[in-house]
Write an enzyme that holds these catalytic residues in place. Structure first.
Site, PDB file in Angstrom:
ATOM      1  CE  LYS A  83       3.493  19.894  16.237  1.00  0.00           C
ATOM      2  NZ  LYS A  83       4.617  20.305  17.083  1.00  0.00           N
TER       3      LYS A  83
HETATM    4  O1  G3P Z   1       5.596  21.090  20.283  1.00  0.00           O
HETATM    5  C1  G3P Z   1       4.395  21.219  20.930  1.00  0.00           C
HETATM    6  C2  G3P Z   1       4.492  21.234  22.440  1.00  0.00           C
HETATM    7  O2  G3P Z   1       5.261  20.161  22.890  1.00  0.00           O
HETATM    8  C3  G3P Z   1       4.890  22.562  23.017  1.00  0.00           C
HETATM    9  O3  G3P Z   1       5.169  22.476  24.396  1.00  0.00           O
HETATM   10  O4  G3P Z   1       6.139  23.466  26.435  1.00  0.00           O
HETATM   11  O5  G3P Z   1       5.560  24.957  24.496  1.00  0.00           O
HETATM   12  O6  G3P Z   1       3.773  23.928  25.903  1.00  0.00           O
HETATM   13  P1  G3P Z   1       5.145  23.784  25.348  1.00  0.00           P
END
Ligand code: G3P
Length: 223
Positions: A83
């Site tokens: 990633k």
């Molecule tokens: O892993 C990336 C993403 O899914 C992060 O989500 O909830 O931290 O905005 P969030």
């Protein structure tokens, strides 16, 4: 639609993998920090549990260092997707890594233009963050619609739309209606997809009525 789980919690991953409905895993530096574990060790364990793509994120921001970290991460297991951030250096690394046959997940995507660049750089997955856009008063799902439409216009682009920063089941349903390839869900959201109060109520009634019959479903003897 493929379901990935967005966590580095190995107990959660094992439990969800046992459902047979889990297609992959995504992690990020915040989730690794939350696990309290070493990244190489935890990614190795996850890769042994889930055969599908397991995203492991670089922490570097400069091309040469991104490539060094990517090389460490991809050697953990064949199902690692490296990633990288959606930056010029991140996309340059994406181009190199995908040319070498490594799966790449380009993260922190917040615009259709960024998604187009990532696809041109050969990304395996593009991760638009719908929840974080909603949080600032923009409609995250409009971004998914735009990216899906753009990618469909150019079949030569093989990048899969991986809907990230998912907060609730409506995000999942809307993304599926738009034809997004993958959604990565926090464990609680993935579990919540099973739920409906009428399912619970109906099951309780069936079980109560069944108990009244005094029957059991077993093979009857043929003597
Ligand atoms: O892993 C990336 C993403 O899914 C992060 O989500 O909830 O931290 O905005 P969030």
């Amino acid at each position: 639609m493929k379901f990935f789980v967005d966590t580095a919690d190995i107990a959660e991953i094992k439990a969800l993998a046992a459902t047979g409905l889990l297609d992959g895993v995504t992690t990020n530096p915040s989730l690794i920090a939350k696990s309290g574990r070493r990244i190489l060790e935890v990614i190795k364990e996850i890769c042994a549990v889930v055969p599908g793509p397991v995203s492991a994120e670089v922490a570097a921001t400069e091309y040469d260092q991104i490539m060094r970290e990517a090389d460490v991460l991809r050697r953990i297991a064949g199902n690692v997707a490296v990633k990288v951030p959606l930056t010029p250096d991140g996309l340059r690394a994406c181009r190199t890594l995908s040319g070498q046959g490594t799966m790449v997940n380009v993260t922190l995507c917040f615009s259709a233009a960024q998604a187009l660049l990532a696809a041109k750089a050969g990304a395996t997955f593009i991760s638009p963050f719908v929840g974080r856009l909603d949080d600032i008063g923009q409609d995250g799902m409009l971004l998914i619609a735009d990216i899906v439409q753009i990618y469909r216009n150019y079949p030569v682009l093989k990048t899969e739309v991986l809907v990230a920063s998912v907060r609730h089941p409506i995000h999942v349903i809307e993304a599926a209606k738009l034809g997004a390839h993958v959604a990565t869900l926090p464990p609680a959201v993935l579990r919540s997809l099973y739920n409906h109060p009428l399912t619970d109520k109906g099951l309780a009634t069936f079980l109560a009525d069944w108990a009244k019959t005094g029957q059991q479903i077993v093979e009857t003897g043929s003597t």
